[in-house]
Design a protein around this motif. Structure first.
Motif, short mmCIF file in Angstrom:
data_model
loop_
_atom_site.label_atom_id
_atom_site.label_comp_id
_atom_site.label_asym_id
_atom_site.label_seq_id
_atom_site.Cartn_x
_atom_site.Cartn_y
_atom_site.Cartn_z
N ASN A 180 -3.67 19.70 -16.48
CA ASN A 180 -2.40 19.17 -16.99
C ASN A 180 -2.63 17.95 -17.89
O ASN A 180 -2.09 17.87 -19.00
CB ASN A 180 -1.51 18.79 -15.80
CG ASN A 180 -0.14 18.29 -16.26
OD1 ASN A 180 0.61 19.01 -16.91
ND2 ASN A 180 0.15 17.05 -15.95
N CYS A 207 3.56 27.16 -16.36
CA CYS A 207 4.44 25.98 -16.34
C CYS A 207 5.22 25.96 -15.03
O CYS A 207 5.68 27.00 -14.56
CB CYS A 207 5.43 26.02 -17.49
SG CYS A 207 4.75 25.47 -19.03
N ASP A 222 -3.44 21.56 -26.48
CA ASP A 222 -3.94 22.93 -26.58
C ASP A 222 -4.39 23.36 -25.16
O ASP A 222 -5.37 22.84 -24.64
CB ASP A 222 -5.13 22.96 -27.56
CG ASP A 222 -5.70 24.36 -27.74
OD1 ASP A 222 -5.44 25.22 -26.88
OD2 ASP A 222 -6.42 24.57 -28.74
N TYR A 223 -3.62 24.29 -24.59
CA TYR A 223 -3.88 24.67 -23.20
C TYR A 223 -5.28 25.25 -23.02
O TYR A 223 -6.01 24.88 -22.09
CB TYR A 223 -2.82 25.68 -22.74
CG TYR A 223 -3.00 26.14 -21.33
CD1 TYR A 223 -2.67 25.31 -20.25
CD2 TYR A 223 -3.52 27.40 -21.04
CE1 TYR A 223 -2.84 25.72 -18.95
CE2 TYR A 223 -3.70 27.82 -19.74
CZ TYR A 223 -3.36 26.98 -18.70
OH TYR A 223 -3.55 27.39 -17.40
N GLN A 224 -5.68 26.16 -23.92
CA GLN A 224 -6.97 26.82 -23.76
C GLN A 224 -8.12 25.81 -23.85
O GLN A 224 -9.08 25.85 -23.08
CB GLN A 224 -7.15 27.92 -24.82
CG GLN A 224 -8.33 28.85 -24.55
CD GLN A 224 -8.35 29.39 -23.12
OE1 GLN A 224 -7.35 29.93 -22.63
NE2 GLN A 224 -9.48 29.21 -22.43
N SER A 282 2.41 27.29 -28.53
CA SER A 282 2.44 26.24 -27.55
C SER A 282 2.46 26.83 -26.14
O SER A 282 3.26 27.71 -25.85
CB SER A 282 3.67 25.37 -27.76
OG SER A 282 3.90 24.59 -26.61
N PRO A 283 1.60 26.36 -25.25
CA PRO A 283 1.61 26.88 -23.88
C PRO A 283 2.91 26.53 -23.17
O PRO A 283 3.33 27.22 -22.26
CB PRO A 283 0.42 26.17 -23.23
CG PRO A 283 0.21 24.95 -24.03
CD PRO A 283 0.63 25.29 -25.43
N SER A 332 -4.32 18.99 -21.06
CA SER A 332 -3.41 19.79 -21.87
C SER A 332 -2.47 18.87 -22.65
O SER A 332 -2.20 19.10 -23.84
CB SER A 332 -2.62 20.71 -20.95
OG SER A 332 -1.77 21.51 -21.69
N HIS A 333 -1.98 17.82 -22.01
CA HIS A 333 -1.12 16.86 -22.73
C HIS A 333 -1.93 16.05 -23.73
O HIS A 333 -1.42 15.66 -24.76
CB HIS A 333 -0.42 15.94 -21.73
CG HIS A 333 0.64 16.62 -20.94
ND1 HIS A 333 1.60 17.43 -21.52
CD2 HIS A 333 0.88 16.67 -19.61
CE1 HIS A 333 2.39 17.93 -20.58
NE2 HIS A 333 1.96 17.48 -19.41
N VAL A 340 1.47 21.76 -16.44
CA VAL A 340 0.79 23.07 -16.50
C VAL A 340 -0.26 23.12 -15.39
O VAL A 340 -0.71 22.09 -14.92
CB VAL A 340 0.12 23.30 -17.88
CG1 VAL A 340 1.15 23.49 -18.95
CG2 VAL A 340 -0.82 22.17 -18.24
#
Lengths: 125, 196
Positions: free
Chosen positions: B33, B109, B41-43, B101-102, B36-37, A13
């Motif tokens: 990245n 992505c 939670d992307y936000q 899910s992002p 996020s992993h 991402v």
């Protein structure tokens, strides 16, 4: 373990658009906040110091006025007006030496007690 | 460490915000990245990344060029993520199924993921204790060497090796338990809340 190799292939991402601007805005906000906190802390310290100083002066001048040189001077004036003479005696006692001497002589007990209600500077002979 | 990066860090230590912006530009995608992993939670990862960079700016004076700058940035990000995870455990939890899910939404992505495998991995990673999750992610996702990871988490290389090995074994166990149904959904055989 093939599935574990997929860890490396997990979808990557990216940061959202405008991320740098958000970071820089956050940085500016944090800097301003820290500067404000520092100013408040400085002012608080100055205020506390001023309060202590004022408290000391007020206590010295209005609550415990009697022990200063002005009171001694007024006593001398009063005694002079009454025709009496005041001889000020400053008596120095080496308590440290007394106690050291006492430690060599275990039988001796020194009891130091105040025999006058007034302070020594005001004793009149 | 690249020379230009070292120069940038020196400028940031002197309070240069342009150099700092350049460092953010260089590292933002990697850190987002990674976090996020780590968090799933992307936000939250974006918020933590923002905080990571702000700390990088304020702590830049403490950085010593004896270790790569990237290790130092990842160390700050890892510590923040671990603290956030601890805080989250104290709060009420939301089931993963209820969260968007992002990866599935495809937002920002680069690749189109295999949703079943990704979901299995995500679930397995969420169950992995941060003590093992950090080195496993740094090794298998971010591609750091064991020596670099040892510097990031400030542990001996032997400890790093052991943690990676135990973390991978846990993930394998959890992935073996998972069964992908024909519709693309994921069923998990039995509950697996244990920590590696």
């Amino acid at each position: 373990m093939d599935e574990l190799k997929s860890l490396g292939a997990l979808p990557r991402v990216k940061a959202p658009p405008g991320f740098e601007a958000r970071v820089l805005a956050g940085l500016a906000e944090r800097t301003a906040l820290m500067s404000r906190r520092r100013r408040v802390l400085r002012l608080s310290l100055a205020g506390a110091s001023a309060f202590v100083l004022v408290g000391f002066v007020v206590t010295r001048l209005f609550i415990l006025p009697g022990a200063g040189p002005e009171r001694s001077a007024s006593l001398f004036d009063a005694a002079g007006a009454a025709g009496r003479m005041i001889i000020p005696i400053n008596e120095t006692v080496d308590y440290f030496g007394e106690v050291r001497a006492a430690s060599r002589n275990g039988e001796t007990i020194y009891i130091l007690e105040q025999v006058s209600d007034v302070i020594s500077a005001d004793n009149t002979y | 460490m690249r020379m230009d990066e070292q120069e940038l860090v020196r400028k940031v230590q002197g309070g240069d915000e342009d150099a700092f912006a350049e460092i953010v530009r260089l590292y933002k995608d990697r850190i987002v990245n990674y976090l996020s992993h780590f968090t799933g939670d992307y936000q939250k990862a974006v918020d933590l990344s923002q905080e990571t960079f702000i700390r990088v700016y304020f702590k830049a004076a403490k950085y010593k060029p004896i270790a790569p700058f990237s290790s130092w940035v990842y160390a700050i990000a890892s510590n923040l993520a671990r603290t956030e995870l601890k805080r989250d455990r104290r709060r009420a939890t939301v089931p993963l199924e209820e969260m968007a899910s992002p990866f599935e939404s495809g937002a920002f992505c680069e690749d189109k993921p295999d949703s079943g495998l990704v979901r299995n991995l995500r679930l397995a990673l969420d169950g992995l204790h941060p003590r093992y999750r950090v080195p496993v992610l740094l090794k298998d996702v971010e591609g750091f060497s064991q020596e670099e990871i040892a510097r990031i988490i400030r542990k001996p290389v032997g400890t790093v090796k052991a943690r990676i090995s135990r973390g991978r074994a846990y993930l394998k166990r959890e992935l073996d338990k998972a069964v992908i149904d024909p519709s693309g959904g994921v069923a998990v055989k039995g509950e697996s809340h244990g920590r590696a």
